[in-house]
Design a protein around this motif. Sequence first.
Motif, PDB file in Angstrom:
ATOM      1  N   ALA A 178      43.034  16.984  61.645  1.00  0.00           N
ATOM      2  CA  ALA A 178      42.053  17.156  60.569  1.00  0.00           C
ATOM      3  C   ALA A 178      41.659  18.623  60.425  1.00  0.00           C
ATOM      4  O   ALA A 178      41.578  19.159  59.314  1.00  0.00           O
ATOM      5  CB  ALA A 178      40.818  16.300  60.837  1.00  0.00           C
ATOM      6  N   ALA A 214      30.878  17.192  52.735  1.00  0.00           N
ATOM      7  CA  ALA A 214      31.794  16.447  53.594  1.00  0.00           C
ATOM      8  C   ALA A 214      32.675  15.507  52.776  1.00  0.00           C
ATOM      9  O   ALA A 214      33.878  15.372  53.037  1.00  0.00           O
ATOM     10  CB  ALA A 214      31.006  15.664  54.635  1.00  0.00           C
ATOM     11  N   GLN A 256      36.639  15.642  52.560  1.00  0.00           N
ATOM     12  CA  GLN A 256      37.485  14.504  52.899  1.00  0.00           C
ATOM     13  C   GLN A 256      38.504  14.238  51.791  1.00  0.00           C
ATOM     14  O   GLN A 256      39.662  13.942  52.067  1.00  0.00           O
ATOM     15  CB  GLN A 256      36.612  13.264  53.121  1.00  0.00           C
ATOM     16  CG  GLN A 256      35.779  13.294  54.398  1.00  0.00           C
ATOM     17  CD  GLN A 256      36.637  13.225  55.649  1.00  0.00           C
ATOM     18  OE1 GLN A 256      37.806  12.863  55.596  1.00  0.00           O
ATOM     19  NE2 GLN A 256      36.064  13.585  56.786  1.00  0.00           N
ATOM     20  N   ASP A 270      33.420  14.181  67.392  1.00  0.00           N
ATOM     21  CA  ASP A 270      34.056  13.542  66.251  1.00  0.00           C
ATOM     22  C   ASP A 270      34.799  14.566  65.395  1.00  0.00           C
ATOM     23  O   ASP A 270      34.360  15.717  65.251  1.00  0.00           O
ATOM     24  CB  ASP A 270      32.984  12.841  65.409  1.00  0.00           C
ATOM     25  CG  ASP A 270      33.591  11.918  64.379  1.00  0.00           C
ATOM     26  OD1 ASP A 270      33.778  12.381  63.240  1.00  0.00           O
ATOM     27  OD2 ASP A 270      33.874  10.751  64.705  1.00  0.00           O
ATOM     28  N   ASP A 271      35.930  14.129  64.812  1.00  0.00           N
ATOM     29  CA  ASP A 271      36.700  15.027  63.943  1.00  0.00           C
ATOM     30  C   ASP A 271      35.855  15.525  62.776  1.00  0.00           C
ATOM     31  O   ASP A 271      36.007  16.672  62.323  1.00  0.00           O
ATOM     32  CB  ASP A 271      37.933  14.295  63.400  1.00  0.00           C
ATOM     33  CG  ASP A 271      38.996  14.090  64.469  1.00  0.00           C
ATOM     34  OD1 ASP A 271      38.864  14.686  65.555  1.00  0.00           O
ATOM     35  OD2 ASP A 271      39.954  13.340  64.215  1.00  0.00           O
ATOM     36  N   PHE A 272      34.985  14.668  62.269  1.00  0.00           N
ATOM     37  CA  PHE A 272      34.123  15.050  61.151  1.00  0.00           C
ATOM     38  C   PHE A 272      33.256  16.245  61.531  1.00  0.00           C
ATOM     39  O   PHE A 272      33.093  17.189  60.752  1.00  0.00           O
ATOM     40  CB  PHE A 272      33.246  13.869  60.748  1.00  0.00           C
ATOM     41  CG  PHE A 272      32.222  14.199  59.707  1.00  0.00           C
ATOM     42  CD1 PHE A 272      32.565  14.289  58.369  1.00  0.00           C
ATOM     43  CD2 PHE A 272      30.900  14.435  60.064  1.00  0.00           C
ATOM     44  CE1 PHE A 272      31.621  14.594  57.403  1.00  0.00           C
ATOM     45  CE2 PHE A 272      29.951  14.740  59.117  1.00  0.00           C
ATOM     46  CZ  PHE A 272      30.305  14.821  57.781  1.00  0.00           C
ATOM     47  N   ASP A 273      32.702  16.249  62.757  1.00  0.00           N
ATOM     48  CA  ASP A 273      31.830  17.349  63.189  1.00  0.00           C
ATOM     49  C   ASP A 273      32.631  18.623  63.428  1.00  0.00           C
ATOM     50  O   ASP A 273      32.149  19.732  63.146  1.00  0.00           O
ATOM     51  CB  ASP A 273      31.058  16.941  64.449  1.00  0.00           C
ATOM     52  CG  ASP A 273      30.092  15.797  64.178  1.00  0.00           C
ATOM     53  OD1 ASP A 273      29.365  15.869  63.170  1.00  0.00           O
ATOM     54  OD2 ASP A 273      30.074  14.828  64.949  1.00  0.00           O
ATOM     55  N   CYS A 332      35.206  19.436  61.685  1.00  0.00           N
ATOM     56  CA  CYS A 332      35.465  19.932  60.331  1.00  0.00           C
ATOM     57  C   CYS A 332      34.222  20.571  59.716  1.00  0.00           C
ATOM     58  O   CYS A 332      34.316  21.566  58.994  1.00  0.00           O
ATOM     59  CB  CYS A 332      35.977  18.796  59.443  1.00  0.00           C
ATOM     60  SG  CYS A 332      37.644  18.233  59.870  1.00  0.00           S
ATOM     61  N   VAL A 333      33.037  19.997  59.992  1.00  0.00           N
ATOM     62  CA  VAL A 333      31.789  20.585  59.492  1.00  0.00           C
ATOM     63  C   VAL A 333      31.622  22.007  60.039  1.00  0.00           C
ATOM     64  O   VAL A 333      31.291  22.945  59.306  1.00  0.00           O
ATOM     65  CB  VAL A 333      30.582  19.713  59.881  1.00  0.00           C
ATOM     66  CG1 VAL A 333      29.270  20.476  59.668  1.00  0.00           C
ATOM     67  CG2 VAL A 333      30.564  18.426  59.058  1.00  0.00           C
TER      68      VAL A 333
END
Length: 425
Positions: free
Chosen positions: A302, A234, A238, A334-337, A339-340
Motif C-alpha cells: 500500500a 483517506a 484509497q 495498520d496499512d491505513f495509518d 499511508c496517512v
Amino acid sequence: MGRNGIDWFSLCLEGFTIASLGILHVGFLCCLSGKDKRLRYFAGYLFLLTVLQIVLSNGTWGEIIPIGAELAALFFVSLAMGNSRSASLTASVLAVYVSQLSFGMANSMEAMMIPPALRGWRLYVLVSLAAWISVFLCAGCYWLVLRFLSLKEGTFAPYAWILLMSGLFFFSAELYIIQTSYTYLPIKQEPAKHMVLLMLQVMGMGALIGTLYAYEHACRSFRIQAELDSLEQAAQAQKTYVAEARARYEKTRSFRHDVRNHFLVLDGLLGSGRIQEAKEYLKKLETTAAALSFPCQTGNPAVDVLLGEKLELAGMKGIKWEISAILPKDCGIDDFDWCVIFANGLDNAIAACENLAGEKRICIRGEGQGDFYRLEFGNTCSFGPISPAGTGLFNVKAASEKYRGVMMTEKTENWFSLNVLLNLV
C-alpha cells in the motif's frame, strides 16, 4: 487588641491572601495547560507576589496597577512552564479574573453582613471567615472553568485568542467594579448596592461559563472538521490506490501474456546471429518491466503504491527525492495509518519545495530502534518562519499518538524535518 494587634492581623491576612492566591493561580495554570505541578513554579510566583506587595504597598497605586503587575507575573510564570504566548495570556487573564471575581463576591457578602460599627475579636473572626470563603469560592470557580476548558497542546490552543477577547472584557468589567466599589473594610453599609454588585458578579461568572461552553463546542467542531477532512483525504487516497493497483495489474497481466512471444522473438534473433538487435530488444523489455514495478520498495504494498504516485508528482515539479526505508511487517500498525503518515508527510514536503527558486529536495529515512520505528521526512524550504501546523500534520500526530508515539518538527535555516516515532509493541 490595640493598634499593634490590628497591624499584625492585617499582616497575617495579607500573607494568607498572597499564599492562597499564589497556590491557586499556579495550580490553575498547571491544570489548564496540562503541565506538571513543580515546586519552582509555586516558589517563583509567590516570591514575585511578595515583592510586588512590598513595592506597591508603599504608594497610592489604586487597584489597577497591582492587579496588572500580578497578571504580568503570572504570564511570565506560564511562559516558564513552556506554554505559548496566546495560551499564557488567556490562562493568566482567566486566573486573575476568576480570583478577583470570587473575592469580589465575598466582599459583597462581607459588606452586607458585617456591621460598620463592629470591632474587636468578632470583626477579626468574620473577616478571617470571609477570606476563607473567598479562597474556597475561588477554588470552586476554577473547578468549573476546568470542566469546560483545556489549553493543553494538541487541543486547539492556537484558537485561544477567540476566548481571550471575552476574557479581557470580563476582566475589565470586574476591575472597574473593584476600583469603584470596594475598599478593604467597607466604611458605609449599603446592602442594596452590594446585593446588586453581588448579582452582577454572579452573572459575570455565569457569562464566563457560557462563553467557555461555547468555546469548547467550537473546538470540538474544529476537531470534527479535521477528522472529516482526514477521512475524505483517506477515501480519496484509497480510490487512487485501487485505480493504480488495477492499472498495474492489467499491465502486468498483459506483459505476462506476451512473455512467451518475447522469448520466441529473442530466440529467433539469437539463432540468426543478430546479437545487437537482441540486446536492443532486451533493453525494451527491461524498460517495460521497470514501468510495472514500484519506484520504491518499502516492503508494504500500500505504501509502495502511494510513494509511486507522490514521488512521480514530485518529479514532475522538479523535486529530487531520496528514500531509504524498509517498513516492519506484522508489527500491529495498520496499512491505513502508514499511508496517512506517508501521504501527509510527503504532501507537506512537496508543498514546501514546489515554490522554491533554489534546490528542491526530499529525503525520507526510516529505521528500527528497539521496540520503536523512526521515520524522518526532510525537505528543503524557505528561510522564513514555518507556517502553523495544518490538518495534514494534525493527522500525522493523531496517527503517531494512536501507537503511543510522538511527532516532532524541526527547522534549521532552509531545511525542515518531520520526525515520527511509533511504538511497535
